[in-house]
Design a protein around this motif. Structure first.
Motif, PDB file in Angstrom:
ATOM      1  N   ALA B 138      34.712  -5.538 -27.972  1.00 41.45           N
ATOM      2  CA  ALA B 138      35.261  -4.390 -27.243  1.00 41.45           C
ATOM      3  C   ALA B 138      34.210  -3.286 -27.151  1.00 41.45           C
ATOM      4  O   ALA B 138      34.030  -2.649 -26.101  1.00 41.45           O
ATOM      5  N   GLU B 139      33.514  -3.109 -28.256  1.00 39.53           N
ATOM      6  CA  GLU B 139      32.471  -2.086 -28.310  1.00 39.53           C
ATOM      7  C   GLU B 139      31.377  -2.360 -27.279  1.00 39.53           C
ATOM      8  O   GLU B 139      30.878  -1.446 -26.625  1.00 39.53           O
ATOM      9  N   CYS B 140      31.004  -3.622 -27.141  1.00 40.28           N
ATOM     10  CA  CYS B 140      30.018  -3.993 -26.131  1.00 40.28           C
ATOM     11  C   CYS B 140      30.504  -3.586 -24.753  1.00 40.28           C
ATOM     12  O   CYS B 140      29.746  -3.020 -23.957  1.00 40.28           O
ATOM     13  N   LYS B 141      31.750  -3.902 -24.481  1.00 38.08           N
ATOM     14  CA  LYS B 141      32.287  -3.595 -23.147  1.00 38.08           C
ATOM     15  C   LYS B 141      32.290  -2.094 -22.880  1.00 38.08           C
ATOM     16  O   LYS B 141      32.006  -1.660 -21.761  1.00 38.08           O
ATOM     17  N   VAL B 142      32.582  -1.310 -23.900  1.00 37.97           N
ATOM     18  CA  VAL B 142      32.551   0.151 -23.745  1.00 37.97           C
ATOM     19  C   VAL B 142      31.136   0.611 -23.407  1.00 37.97           C
ATOM     20  O   VAL B 142      30.925   1.389 -22.462  1.00 37.97           O
ATOM     21  N   GLU B 143      30.168   0.109 -24.152  1.00 40.40           N
ATOM     22  CA  GLU B 143      28.775   0.518 -23.923  1.00 40.40           C
ATOM     23  C   GLU B 143      28.287   0.061 -22.554  1.00 40.40           C
ATOM     24  O   GLU B 143      27.477   0.725 -21.915  1.00 40.40           O
ATOM     25  N   GLN B 144      28.767  -1.111 -22.141  1.00 43.83           N
ATOM     26  CA  GLN B 144      28.364  -1.620 -20.828  1.00 43.83           C
ATOM     27  C   GLN B 144      28.973  -0.759 -19.727  1.00 43.83           C
ATOM     28  O   GLN B 144      28.297  -0.397 -18.759  1.00 43.83           O
ATOM     29  N   ALA B 145      30.244  -0.399 -19.891  1.00 50.03           N
ATOM     30  CA  ALA B 145      30.915   0.426 -18.884  1.00 50.03           C
ATOM     31  C   ALA B 145      30.244   1.798 -18.780  1.00 50.03           C
ATOM     32  O   ALA B 145      30.170   2.391 -17.706  1.00 50.03           O
ATOM     33  N   ALA B 146      29.725   2.274 -19.918  1.00 46.82           N
ATOM     34  CA  ALA B 146      29.074   3.585 -19.940  1.00 46.82           C
ATOM     35  C   ALA B 146      27.636   3.509 -19.422  1.00 46.82           C
ATOM     36  O   ALA B 146      26.938   4.519 -19.351  1.00 46.82           O
ATOM     37  N   PHE B 206      19.533  -2.764 -24.394  1.00 45.49           N
ATOM     38  CA  PHE B 206      19.725  -1.319 -24.196  1.00 45.49           C
ATOM     39  C   PHE B 206      18.511  -0.749 -23.470  1.00 45.49           C
ATOM     40  O   PHE B 206      17.666  -0.097 -24.090  1.00 45.49           O
ATOM     41  N   PRO B 207      18.423  -0.989 -22.179  1.00 49.84           N
ATOM     42  CA  PRO B 207      17.184  -0.691 -21.431  1.00 49.84           C
ATOM     43  C   PRO B 207      16.782   0.773 -21.489  1.00 49.84           C
ATOM     44  O   PRO B 207      15.596   1.088 -21.455  1.00 49.84           O
ATOM     45  N   GLY B 208      17.748   1.678 -21.588  1.00 54.07           N
ATOM     46  CA  GLY B 208      17.387   3.088 -21.535  1.00 54.07           C
ATOM     47  C   GLY B 208      17.151   3.730 -22.882  1.00 54.07           C
ATOM     48  O   GLY B 208      16.697   4.864 -22.961  1.00 54.07           O
ATOM     49  N   SER B 209      17.446   2.996 -23.941  1.00 53.97           N
ATOM     50  CA  SER B 209      17.393   3.574 -25.282  1.00 53.97           C
ATOM     51  C   SER B 209      16.014   4.110 -25.634  1.00 53.97           C
ATOM     52  O   SER B 209      14.995   3.487 -25.356  1.00 53.97           O
TER      53      SER B 209
END
Lengths: 217, 217
Positions: B138-146, B206-209
């Motif tokens: 679920a956490e992955c999906k949140v980060e992906q949506a963001a 995390f391309p922008g990290s």
DNA sequence: GTCTATATCGTGATAGAC
DNA sequence: GTCTATCACGATATAGAC
């Protein structure tokens, strides 16, 4: 009229046994199957297996070395081209996924049988020198010295490539079971995964390359 | 005075057999070893093995499920923390390499035994739900949506992680033979490789990290 | 609980008829 | 070359003495 016996698929007893042995050994490993099982799969009996190949062990060595050779060849002719390194690696990934889709059990087979203490031992230098002879490693060093390729050692590069090609096929059964997906779904998954792996590896190994902006087709 | 029998290493006959079985099964697989071999490794005899565990198969199931459990646990408590996703994944990679350095044969063992058609079958949903319950997916999906995490599906993410952790240990024998390196050299290699894999995976996922600018310590 | 002895079966390999 | 029959062995598993 030409003799066709060598051209058509060799369906001699010896060849039938060899084919059956390849299938069974690769699927189950040396200690996971019996001579009788191989004979039966070939439509023959044990006596014939030993008549042609002397022993289960001798037959196994033949099959193992052939599998090793197939696997090696599939990469050698990719490296023996004149393309720039980055393209070679892209082609290698393509080829490897294509080869593994056809023979998904070969990596496990090789890794398992070489991992056993009493298992097969290959000529240390032969395989490595075979690959080195293509000049691929030297090419990496040139690109690294020129600052176009990330400076990590050859062993890690090969491990990265191999990990991301072979593991998805080796662990297919586990992944399918854990994620509850069908064979067909996983096949599609692998097509996507190849693209992901290519993007990731090329992007990492060649940080400055323009082709890194490419998105998945 | 407290009873210490449960605290000190249980050296009962049953436990000795269990320990020996774990070692032998994991090293050689179910069909790669015999009951006698396990008994001998435990300093016992075959009759005792069957007295405590009824059959080779029953003993194997116990060992397999324990190995599965150990492996699963090693990841679950990393996911059951409150760190941000990226840190969780970094910790997961750390943990996984640490675990695999200790038990390098477990992945091969699980993969091989689950791969065989007549092999062990786990409860499809149990493992997946166990992991899902940590909320990591679920956490992955949140980060992906963001837009902070690259949009690739969960299965591919797990395959990427697993490939780059497990394969270097599974293929150790082959890699060492092909590159002609010693056990000690390869151990060092793995330390480097963990760092490379972490940089590559985090950088890709995390391309922008900002942490992607970090170089190897 | 632990051992020895044994039953039963499947294995790799071969002898010998055809 | 191909088959059946068989040998010698090692495997799993258990019975029964202690």
């Amino acid at each position: 009229m030409l003799k066709l016996t060598k051209l058509k698929a060799d369906s001699s007893t010896e060849q039938k046994i060899r084919d059956a042995a390849k299938e069974v050994f690769i699927a189950k490993g040396f200690s996971g199957c019996t001579s009788r099982e191989i004979a039966k799969a070939a439509g023959m009996n044990v006596a014939l297996v030993n008549y042609y190949f002397r022993s289960k062990t001798a037959l196994f060595k033949i099959i193992f070395e052939a599998a090793m050779g197939d696997f090696l060849l599939s990469m050698l002719d990719v490296f023996n081209t004149d393309l720039p390194l980055e393209e070679k690696l892209r082609n290698y990934l393509d080829r490897e996924y294509e080869f593994l889709a056809k023979y998904p059990e070969i990596p496990s087979f090789i890794i398992n049988e070489m991992g056993r203490k009493d298992g097969v031992h290959i000529d240390n230098t032969a395989v490595f020198e075979c690959i080195e002879h293509t000049g691929i490693f030297a090419e990496c060093k040139v690109e690294q010295a020129a600052g176009r390729m990330r400076e990590i050692d050859i062993t890690s590069i090969t491990v990265l490539m191999m990990s991301n090609c072979q593991f998805p096929f080796m662990a297919a059964a586990v992944i399918k079971q854990v994620h509850g997906i069908s064979d067909e779904q996983y096949e599609k998954q692998l097509v996507q995964h190849k693209q992901i792996v290519t993007d990731m590896l090329i992007g990492y190994l060649f940080p400055g390359s323009i082709s890194n902006q490419k998105t998945q087709k």
